[in-house]
Enzyme design. Structure first.
Site, short mmCIF file in Angstrom:
data_model
loop_
_atom_site.label_atom_id
_atom_site.label_comp_id
_atom_site.label_asym_id
_atom_site.label_seq_id
_atom_site.Cartn_x
_atom_site.Cartn_y
_atom_site.Cartn_z
NE ARG A 116 -6.12 3.73 -114.67
CZ ARG A 116 -5.05 4.35 -114.36
NH1 ARG A 116 -4.72 5.54 -114.82
NH2 ARG A 116 -4.40 3.92 -113.16
CG PHE A 117 -2.97 -2.47 -119.63
CD1 PHE A 117 -2.33 -1.33 -120.17
CD2 PHE A 117 -3.00 -3.88 -119.96
CE1 PHE A 117 -1.28 -1.80 -121.07
CE2 PHE A 117 -1.96 -4.16 -120.77
CZ PHE A 117 -1.32 -3.17 -121.64
N GLY A 118 -6.97 -3.02 -119.31
CA GLY A 118 -7.79 -4.06 -119.93
C GLY A 118 -7.78 -5.25 -118.96
CG ASP B 56 -0.76 4.09 -112.52
OD1 ASP B 56 -1.30 4.84 -112.04
OD2 ASP B 56 -1.24 3.08 -113.25
CB ILE C 23 -5.76 -11.78 -112.25
CG1 ILE C 23 -4.89 -13.20 -112.72
CG2 ILE C 23 -5.32 -11.33 -110.74
CD1 ILE C 23 -3.53 -12.44 -112.57
P1 ADP Z 1 -4.70 -1.90 -110.97
O1 ADP Z 1 -3.40 -1.86 -111.07
O2 ADP Z 1 -5.43 -0.43 -111.29
O3 ADP Z 1 -5.30 -2.61 -109.96
P2 ADP Z 1 -4.35 -3.68 -113.33
O4 ADP Z 1 -5.08 -3.57 -114.66
O5 ADP Z 1 -2.98 -3.47 -113.21
O6 ADP Z 1 -5.13 -2.61 -112.45
O7 ADP Z 1 -4.71 -5.08 -112.59
C1 ADP Z 1 -5.85 -5.72 -112.55
C2 ADP Z 1 -5.75 -6.91 -111.38
O8 ADP Z 1 -4.56 -8.01 -111.67
C3 ADP Z 1 -5.48 -6.33 -109.85
O9 ADP Z 1 -5.99 -7.08 -109.06
C4 ADP Z 1 -3.92 -6.84 -109.94
O10 ADP Z 1 -3.60 -6.86 -108.55
C5 ADP Z 1 -3.69 -7.85 -110.67
N1 ADP Z 1 -2.32 -7.94 -111.44
C6 ADP Z 1 -1.79 -7.13 -112.28
N2 ADP Z 1 -0.43 -7.30 -112.60
C7 ADP Z 1 -0.61 -8.64 -111.80
C8 ADP Z 1 0.98 -9.40 -111.83
N3 ADP Z 1 1.99 -9.23 -112.58
N4 ADP Z 1 0.67 -10.77 -111.20
C9 ADP Z 1 -0.21 -10.99 -110.45
N5 ADP Z 1 -1.47 -10.07 -110.51
C10 ADP Z 1 -1.66 -8.93 -111.12
#
Ligand code: ADP
Ligand code: MG
Length: 346
Positions: free
Chosen positions: A68-70, A179, A64
């Site tokens: 930063r987390f991965g 965050d 998706i």
């Molecule tokens: P950030 O929050 O800085 O965008 P993340 O690692 O949290 O970085 O998210 C990476 C991508 O995955 C983003 O496009 C985010 O919208 C999507 N994403 C994160 N968590 C979810 C979730 N629970 N359901 C759907 N999409 C998600």
């Protein structure tokens, strides 16, 4: 300049508060008396076992996005889920693993309409991942900054109220989000879903910003940093040297989200990072030149952005203030273009 006082203990303090509340949550719905007795003597690691998902049970789908987390994947585990995989090249020691487990142990206490559903985690190296429900809608970030959606005042208030409700719940549980930003707030047919609470420790440990004499700042991150957090930014951020996130700094973040909702832009627009760090650290608030709104609306913003952390409102108070706002048009005629900015300390 870089002068400021160190507050190295602050994150440990937060974690301690979370742990101390831990044992009060687990027993309530457990009908088996054996489990109840066990729980009273159980360590975090035992209760964590319930949330341990064997990695092979996950049906991992497409990527998706990356943060930063991965890497975040969509996937299937008793239905559609989001899988956040930790970058294992950064998790190579016990300490990081423990930090991860400690954070996971706080998630299982979260049950609220406006918080993403935590389903479990893969906690056996080399596969560390967090599994949550998959958010279907779009993030507020996408609505506001990419699609340039304009919400009317009643919708804006409704969104802010739901964020306050979710955040108030987290804080009541002793969890600091760390965050809160529009990228971590989803809108699912009108309902707010907040994600990524309490994960910042892990992200920091995983994605250490030590790459020579550079401080790597994720885009759009700075405008969420409260003065006390800003003053603790270091070019070389040591692993133990956590940023002093608190429930108060979460409220500061909410202020920024409120600004984005109202203005459709980031605060400090156009300023270089150095200037933002310097100004906010010194107690200057972002300019409100772009914001034409009523006094009450601006008051909320100014309160959230108070220089002194303890002068920022709690989310329960915020909810009251939001509820009292008139749900009329957002953009008033510019008869009184109030310019409240550049005032140090409230
Ligand atoms: P950030 O929050 O800085 O965008 P993340 O690692 O949290 O970085 O998210 C990476 C991508 O995955 C983003 O496009 C985010 O919208 C999507 N994403 C994160 N968590 C979810 C979730 N629970 N359901 C759907 N999409 C998600
Ligand atoms: Mg996120």
């Amino acid at each position: 300049g870089s002068g400021s006082t160190g507050t190295d203990d602050s994150e440990r303090t937060i974690a301690g508060r979370v742990d101390s509340q831990d044992s009060t949550v687990s027993d309530g719905e457990n009908a088996d008396p054996r489990c109840t007795r066990q729980n009273s003597v159980s360590s975090v690691s035992q209760s964590l076992r319930e949330w341990d998902i064997p990695y092979d049970d996950l049906d991992r789908g497409e990527v998706i996005g990356r943060g930063r987390f991965g890497i975040v994947y969509s996937g299937n585990w008793h239905g559609q889920v989001a899988i956040k995989e930790l970058r294992m090249d950064y998790v190579n020691d016990e300490k990081t693993l423990e930090a991860f487990k400690a954070e996971v142990s706080t998630f299982r206490k979260t049950r609220h309409e406006n918080l993403v559903l935590f389903m479990g985690a893969c906690m056996k190296p080399p596969r560390l991942a967090i599994v949550t429900s998959l958010c279907k809608g779009m993030t507020l970030y996408k609505h506001i900054h990419v699609l340039k959606d304009k919400f009317n005042m009643s919708r804006t208030i409704l969104i802010a109220q739901q964020i306050s409700q979710g955040m108030g719940y987290l804080h009541a549980r002793g969890i600091v989000h760390k965050d809160l930003k529009t990228k971590n707030i989803f809108l699912e047919s009108g309902k707010v879903v907040i994600t990524d609470f309490g994960l910042f420790n892990v992200t920091r440990l995983c994605h250490d910003s030590r790459r020579g004499n550079w401080l790597s700042i994720p885009p759009g991150w700075l405008c969420y940093l409260s003065p006390e957090v800003m003053r603790n930014l270091r070019v070389i951020q040591k692993q133990d040297d956590g940023l002093p996130f608190t429930t108060y700094s979460d409220v500061y973040c909410f202020g920024t989200v409120w600004y984005e909702l109202l203005c459709g832009e980031w605060p400090h627009k156009g300023l270089p990072p150095e200037a933002i760090i310097w100004q906010v650290g010194r107690g200057m608030k972002p300019s409100l030149a772009h914001l034409q709104a009523s006094r009450d609306v601006k008051d909320i913003l100014m309160a959230c952005w108070s220089y002194r952390p303890d002068e920022r409102p709690e989310f329960s108070t915020m909810l009251n203030s939001l509820t009292r706002l008139p749900k009329k048009r957002l953009h008033r005629s510019p008869s009184h273009p109030i310019h409240l900015s550049r005032s140090a300390e409230s």
